[in-house]
Design an enzyme around this catalytic site. Sequence first.
Site, PDB file in Angstrom:
ATOM      1  N   CYS A  86     -33.857   0.271  20.966  1.00 19.69           N
ATOM      2  CA  CYS A  86     -34.049  -1.069  20.427  1.00 19.69           C
ATOM      3  C   CYS A  86     -34.707  -0.994  19.055  1.00 19.69           C
ATOM      4  O   CYS A  86     -35.731  -0.325  18.888  1.00 19.69           O
ATOM      5  CB  CYS A  86     -34.927  -1.853  21.413  1.00 19.69           C
ATOM      6  N   GLU A  87     -34.128  -1.665  18.098  1.00 16.31           N
ATOM      7  CA  GLU A  87     -34.689  -1.621  16.747  1.00 16.31           C
ATOM      8  C   GLU A  87     -35.953  -2.456  16.594  1.00 16.31           C
ATOM      9  O   GLU A  87     -36.651  -2.347  15.594  1.00 16.31           O
ATOM     10  CB  GLU A  87     -33.644  -2.043  15.718  1.00 16.31           C
ATOM     11  N   HIS A  88     -36.264  -3.276  17.596  1.00 14.88           N
ATOM     12  CA  HIS A  88     -37.467  -4.098  17.518  1.00 14.88           C
ATOM     13  C   HIS A  88     -38.707  -3.392  18.067  1.00 14.88           C
ATOM     14  O   HIS A  88     -39.803  -3.581  17.558  1.00 14.88           O
ATOM     15  CB  HIS A  88     -37.261  -5.420  18.267  1.00 14.88           C
ATOM     16  N   HIS A  89     -38.508  -2.594  19.133  1.00 14.96           N
ATOM     17  CA  HIS A  89     -39.657  -1.931  19.762  1.00 14.96           C
ATOM     18  C   HIS A  89     -39.497  -0.421  19.874  1.00 14.96           C
ATOM     19  O   HIS A  89     -40.381   0.245  20.401  1.00 14.96           O
ATOM     20  CB  HIS A  89     -39.892  -2.508  21.170  1.00 14.96           C
ATOM     21  N   GLN A 127     -28.048  -4.885  20.988  1.00 11.36           N
ATOM     22  CA  GLN A 127     -26.815  -4.718  21.757  1.00 11.36           C
ATOM     23  C   GLN A 127     -25.651  -5.505  21.176  1.00 11.36           C
ATOM     24  O   GLN A 127     -24.513  -5.044  21.182  1.00 11.36           O
ATOM     25  CB  GLN A 127     -27.055  -5.109  23.214  1.00 11.36           C
ATOM     26  N   HIS A 155     -32.710  -2.928  28.972  1.00 16.60           N
ATOM     27  CA  HIS A 155     -33.547  -2.754  27.779  1.00 16.60           C
ATOM     28  C   HIS A 155     -34.984  -2.487  28.206  1.00 16.60           C
ATOM     29  O   HIS A 155     -35.638  -3.348  28.784  1.00 16.60           O
ATOM     30  CB  HIS A 155     -33.474  -4.010  26.912  1.00 16.60           C
ATOM     31  N   CYS A 157     -37.517  -2.315  26.453  1.00 19.16           N
ATOM     32  CA  CYS A 157     -38.475  -3.187  25.763  1.00 19.16           C
ATOM     33  C   CYS A 157     -38.776  -4.425  26.604  1.00 19.16           C
ATOM     34  O   CYS A 157     -39.781  -5.105  26.388  1.00 19.16           O
ATOM     35  CB  CYS A 157     -37.970  -3.582  24.381  1.00 19.16           C
TER      36      CYS A 157
END
Length: 198
Positions: A86-89, A127, A155, A157
């Site tokens: 995940c590019e956020h976490h 995704q 996910h 995250c």
Amino acid sequence: MSDAPPSRPVTREQAEEAVRTLLLWAGEDPAREGLLDTPKRVVKAYSDWFRGYDEDPAEYLRRTFEEVAGYDEMIVLRDIEFESHCEHHMAPIIGRAHVGYVPTDRVVGISKLARVVDGFARRFQVQEKLTAQIAHCIDDTLRPRGVGVVIDASHECMTTRGVHKRGVSMVTSQMLGSFREDPRTRSEFLRFVGVDRR
């Protein structure tokens, strides 16, 4: 992957130092025996997890076969397991991709479809973007009559932090060409990949 490819503005040593900083921030002692080699291991793992940045997934689709005795029906590769992040976490995304296309006059080796999934998955992702990238890469390179991609993934995250909801998965799809325009084609693809089994 070399220690510091020209495309990377950060050296291996700088990356390892960043890991030591994160260990300190988490409350650990990077000099502790069990953590001494952790920065090297993490950087080596990153070389594997994110090798997709060094690949052009479209290259896998350039070698095609035309001797298919006029075959022009749907081709589907199901249950392509993948790992992404995940590019956020920066937490893992673990899932399966289902890829289908209706060829025009040429087909590609089925292992190449799995490599396309892997090439995009081994990058920081969301995704929805991953699903679209796979579909558009196949569509742009093979020029088939239609492409369908469905991804079902969990996910970390969401399961290991935040709301802590285990056992949930996210499903995304991207339909192009006949998969978008013809409900029968879309329905056949979804039946093949088992989306309607649940």
